[in-house]
Design an enzyme around this catalytic site. Structure first.
Site, PDB file in Angstrom:
ATOM      1  N   ARG A  23       0.807  -1.232   0.000  1.00 49.35           N
ATOM      2  CA  ARG A  23       0.000   0.000   0.000  1.00 49.35           C
ATOM      3  C   ARG A  23       0.836   1.277   0.000  1.00 49.35           C
ATOM      4  NH1 ARG A  23      -5.625  -0.380   1.449  1.00 49.35           N
ATOM      5  NH2 ARG A  23      -6.302  -2.214   0.325  1.00 49.35           N
ATOM      6  N   ARG A  27      -2.842   6.975   0.295  1.00 53.32           N
ATOM      7  CA  ARG A  27      -3.097   8.184   1.064  1.00 53.32           C
ATOM      8  C   ARG A  27      -1.943   8.695   1.919  1.00 53.32           C
ATOM      9  NH1 ARG A  27      -8.421   9.741   1.173  1.00 53.32           N
ATOM     10  NH2 ARG A  27      -9.842   8.257   0.217  1.00 53.32           N
ATOM     11  N   ARG A  36      -6.229  12.147  -6.282  1.00 59.61           N
ATOM     12  CA  ARG A  36      -7.454  11.460  -5.883  1.00 59.61           C
ATOM     13  C   ARG A  36      -8.592  12.466  -5.629  1.00 59.61           C
ATOM     14  NH1 ARG A  36     -11.291   9.249  -4.043  1.00 59.61           N
ATOM     15  NH2 ARG A  36     -11.451   7.438  -2.696  1.00 59.61           N
ATOM     16  N   ASP A  73      -6.482  -2.901  -7.793  1.00 63.75           N
ATOM     17  CA  ASP A  73      -7.078  -3.535  -6.617  1.00 63.75           C
ATOM     18  C   ASP A  73      -7.356  -4.995  -6.910  1.00 63.75           C
ATOM     19  OD1 ASP A  73      -8.212  -2.353  -3.902  1.00 63.75           O
ATOM     20  OD2 ASP A  73      -9.375  -4.099  -4.467  1.00 63.75           O
ATOM     21  N   TYR A 151     -15.041 -12.063  -0.818  1.00 58.81           N
ATOM     22  CA  TYR A 151     -15.739 -10.809  -1.182  1.00 58.81           C
ATOM     23  C   TYR A 151     -16.950 -11.080  -2.071  1.00 58.81           C
ATOM     24  CZ  TYR A 151     -12.158  -7.814   0.853  1.00 58.81           C
ATOM     25  OH  TYR A 151     -11.326  -7.171   1.737  1.00 58.81           O
TER      26      TYR A 151
HETATM   27  O1  CP3 Z   1       0.451   0.276  -3.148  1.00 61.52           O
HETATM   28  C1  CP3 Z   1      -0.058  -0.857  -3.284  1.00 61.52           C
HETATM   29  O2  CP3 Z   1       0.102  -1.786  -2.478  1.00 61.52           O
HETATM   30  C2  CP3 Z   1      -0.856  -1.115  -4.568  1.00 61.52           C
HETATM   31  C3  CP3 Z   1      -2.224  -0.915  -4.497  1.00 61.52           C
HETATM   32  C4  CP3 Z   1      -3.205  -1.849  -3.816  1.00 61.52           C
HETATM   33  C5  CP3 Z   1      -4.497  -1.391  -3.454  1.00 61.52           C
HETATM   34  N1  CP3 Z   1      -5.234  -2.452  -3.048  1.00 61.52           N
HETATM   35  C6  CP3 Z   1      -4.930   0.016  -3.570  1.00 61.52           C
HETATM   36  C7  CP3 Z   1      -6.070   0.463  -2.774  1.00 61.52           C
HETATM   37  C8  CP3 Z   1      -3.162  -3.220  -3.530  1.00 61.52           C
HETATM   38  C9  CP3 Z   1      -2.005  -4.191  -3.666  1.00 61.52           C
HETATM   39  C10 CP3 Z   1      -4.461  -3.584  -3.049  1.00 61.52           C
HETATM   40  C11 CP3 Z   1      -4.858  -4.966  -2.713  1.00 61.52           C
HETATM   41  C12 CP3 Z   1      -6.060  -5.206  -1.917  1.00 61.52           C
HETATM   42  N2  CP3 Z   1      -7.289  -4.602  -2.024  1.00 61.52           N
HETATM   43  C13 CP3 Z   1      -6.169  -6.219  -0.936  1.00 61.52           C
HETATM   44  C14 CP3 Z   1      -5.074  -7.191  -0.574  1.00 61.52           C
HETATM   45  C15 CP3 Z   1      -4.067  -6.587   0.319  1.00 61.52           C
HETATM   46  C16 CP3 Z   1      -4.531  -6.352   1.713  1.00 61.52           C
HETATM   47  O3  CP3 Z   1      -4.561  -5.177   2.120  1.00 61.52           O
HETATM   48  O4  CP3 Z   1      -4.823  -7.335   2.424  1.00 61.52           O
HETATM   49  C17 CP3 Z   1      -7.469  -6.171  -0.414  1.00 61.52           C
HETATM   50  C18 CP3 Z   1      -8.039  -7.050   0.684  1.00 61.52           C
HETATM   51  C19 CP3 Z   1      -8.185  -5.152  -1.121  1.00 61.52           C
HETATM   52  C20 CP3 Z   1      -9.607  -4.754  -0.964  1.00 61.52           C
HETATM   53  C21 CP3 Z   1      -9.752  -3.326  -0.639  1.00 61.52           C
HETATM   54  N3  CP3 Z   1      -9.522  -2.283  -1.525  1.00 61.52           N
HETATM   55  C22 CP3 Z   1     -10.137  -2.750   0.590  1.00 61.52           C
HETATM   56  C23 CP3 Z   1     -10.451  -3.547   1.838  1.00 61.52           C
HETATM   57  C24 CP3 Z   1     -10.149  -1.352   0.418  1.00 61.52           C
HETATM   58  C25 CP3 Z   1     -10.635  -0.290   1.366  1.00 61.52           C
HETATM   59  C26 CP3 Z   1      -9.822  -0.109   2.548  1.00 61.52           C
HETATM   60  C27 CP3 Z   1      -8.818   0.999   2.405  1.00 61.52           C
HETATM   61  O5  CP3 Z   1      -7.625   0.738   2.609  1.00 61.52           O
HETATM   62  O6  CP3 Z   1      -9.217   2.156   2.135  1.00 61.52           O
HETATM   63  C28 CP3 Z   1      -9.718  -1.082  -0.885  1.00 61.52           C
HETATM   64  C29 CP3 Z   1      -9.490   0.245  -1.499  1.00 61.52           C
HETATM   65  C30 CP3 Z   1      -8.108   0.619  -1.841  1.00 61.52           C
HETATM   66  N4  CP3 Z   1      -7.262  -0.176  -2.567  1.00 61.52           N
HETATM   67  C31 CP3 Z   1      -7.434   1.856  -1.551  1.00 61.52           C
HETATM   68  C32 CP3 Z   1      -6.172   1.763  -2.149  1.00 61.52           C
HETATM   69  C33 CP3 Z   1      -5.094   2.811  -2.185  1.00 61.52           C
HETATM   70  C34 CP3 Z   1      -8.033   3.053  -0.840  1.00 61.52           C
HETATM   71  C35 CP3 Z   1      -8.653   3.889  -1.918  1.00 61.52           C
HETATM   72  C36 CP3 Z   1      -8.787   5.341  -1.639  1.00 61.52           C
HETATM   73  O7  CP3 Z   1      -9.729   5.681  -0.925  1.00 61.52           O
HETATM   74  O8  CP3 Z   1      -8.000   6.135  -2.189  1.00 61.52           O
END
Ligand code: CP3
Length: 342
Positions: A23, A27, A36, A73, A151
């Site tokens: 991640r 943010r 964003r 994602d 999911y």
């Molecule tokens: O920088 C990185 O690692 C690459 C980007 C990345 C994102 N999601 C961006 C993202 C990666 C590798 C993921 C994978 C992902 N997404 C997983 C597996 C990794 C983990 O954390 O266990 C899972 C379970 C998801 C599902 C998901 N997507 C959730 C639960 C959420 C919301 C929670 C949160 O962190 O806000 C997302 C959204 C998401 N994916 C964001 C980002 C940067 C937040 C989006 C935003 O509001 O800008």
């Protein structure tokens, strides 16, 4: 090219551990928030290749990490198969339609037909590689079949994923049918991502830790194993969060790197897994809320305890409200570290 990350993943002897953060694009970076805030939402960013490429490269410029991970994602796979997702502000992912029965599973697209719909991801990979110009390797990723199924059944995040687990217990045959379709799609998707140019792929099994050992061996491991066996073009990382109870099995997977969360010590992992695999991890993301002196101390302690065959990272994604200075302190501490001469 800074290929420290790839050389380490391949098990070569290196001068210091490479470092990146799960991640890292997100943010924590003001540059990410600026982009964003101008968009309708997260999906617009994910689906606009030039912007996805831009935020993928931001942490390389700002933090100096040794690898980039394509901004996307894991939920793009369910969407390509026919279940669209939304990302609800402050709540997380939400699926208006979920899988309820056999007919729902039969309606889903799979394999290449589904994966080809994700052209925006492959375009983002191509643009990123061109703009990175070999500065660091680019990681591609996918959710693992069990985490994606959870999911698709549950329809949102959950503390227990009890609906998804109920499905495994009550409809095991349907669960396998769905897991097979997801697995075919993940394989096709990763191959297309590799064709587009990613240098390593990581599989995220974020909800591994909520299954029993028997369930994990039945519904999760065989599918991860199939993916690992079908992908041989680039090195592979498997990150099964909370899966300490099947460590021995994970150690036998056809992959180069195992991701570790902060619940597992490197020593315990080495004992069970042996010397073959490279480990990635595993500082507690919450450690980055401590003072920079403490972060430095704890990071060095972690590096010492892993020794060689290690890619430095956190034990899960960095939290969005982590101070940028603390993230930089973590990265810089790793970059200034040197393995003792032997
Ligand atoms: O920088 C990185 O690692 C690459 C980007 C990345 C994102 N999601 C961006 C993202 C990666 C590798 C993921 C994978 C992902 N997404 C997983 C597996 C990794 C983990 O954390 O266990 C899972 C379970 C998801 C599902 C998901 N997507 C959730 C639960 C959420 C919301 C929670 C949160 O962190 O806000 C997302 C959204 C998401 N994916 C964001 C980002 C940067 C937040 C989006 C935003 O509001 O800008």
């Amino acid at each position: 090219m800074n290929d420290l990350f790839l050389r380490t993943a391949l098990g070569e002897k290196v001068e210091r551990p490479p470092v990146w953060l799960m991640r890292q694009a997100g943010r924590i970076l003001p540059q990410y928030r600026a982009i964003r805030n101008n968009l309708s939402g997260f999906k617009e960013l994910v689906e606009t290749p030039s912007l996805a490429a831009e935020v993928t490269i931001q942490p390389v410029d700002e933090l100096g990490v040794d690898a980039a991970i394509i901004f996307s994602d894991i939920l793009v796979i369910p969407e390509a198969m026919g279940l669209t997702y939304e990302l609800i502000e402050k709540k997380g992912p939400w699926f208006p339609k979920t899988i309820q029965n056999k007919a729902d599973i039969e309606k889903l697209e799979k394999g290449e037909v589904a994966a080809e719909k994700l052209k925006y991801v492959f375009d983002a990979v191509q643009i990123t590689q061109k703009e990175l110009n070999n500065r660091v390797p680019l990681i591609g990723f996918s959710g693992a079949p069990w985490t994606l199924l959870s999911y698709m059944i549950e329809g949102s995040g959950s503390k227990t994923f009890s609906k998804a687990k109920k499905f495994l217990y009550s409809e095991p045959q349907l669960a396998h049918l769905l897991l097979e379709k997801i697995t075919d799609t993940v394989i096709a998707y990763l191959k297309l991502k590799i064709n587009a140019g990613v240098d390593l792929v990581q599989i995220f099994d974020s909800w591994a830790g909520i299954l029993s050992p028997e369930q994990y061996r039945t519904f999760a491991l065989p599918y991860i194993s199939k993916i690992c066996n079908e992908i041989d073009e680039v090195p592979k990382t498997v990150f099964a969060k909370g899966a300490w109870f099947v460590l021995e099995d994970l150690g036998k997977l056809n992959c180069n790197v195992l991701g570790l969360d902060w619940n597992m010590t490197p020593q315990y992992n080495r004992e069970i897994v042996g010397g073959q695999k490279v480990f990635q991890g595993n500082l507690d993301p919450c450690q980055l809320y401590a003072t920079t002196d403490e972060i430095k101390k704890q990071t060095i302690k972690m590096l010492d305890s892993f020794g060689s065959k290690h890619i430095a990272n956190l034990g899960h994604g960095v939290y969005p409200d982590t101070p940028l200075e603390s993230v930089k302190c973590f990265v810089d501490t790793v970059k200034n570290y040197q393995y003792p001469l032997k």
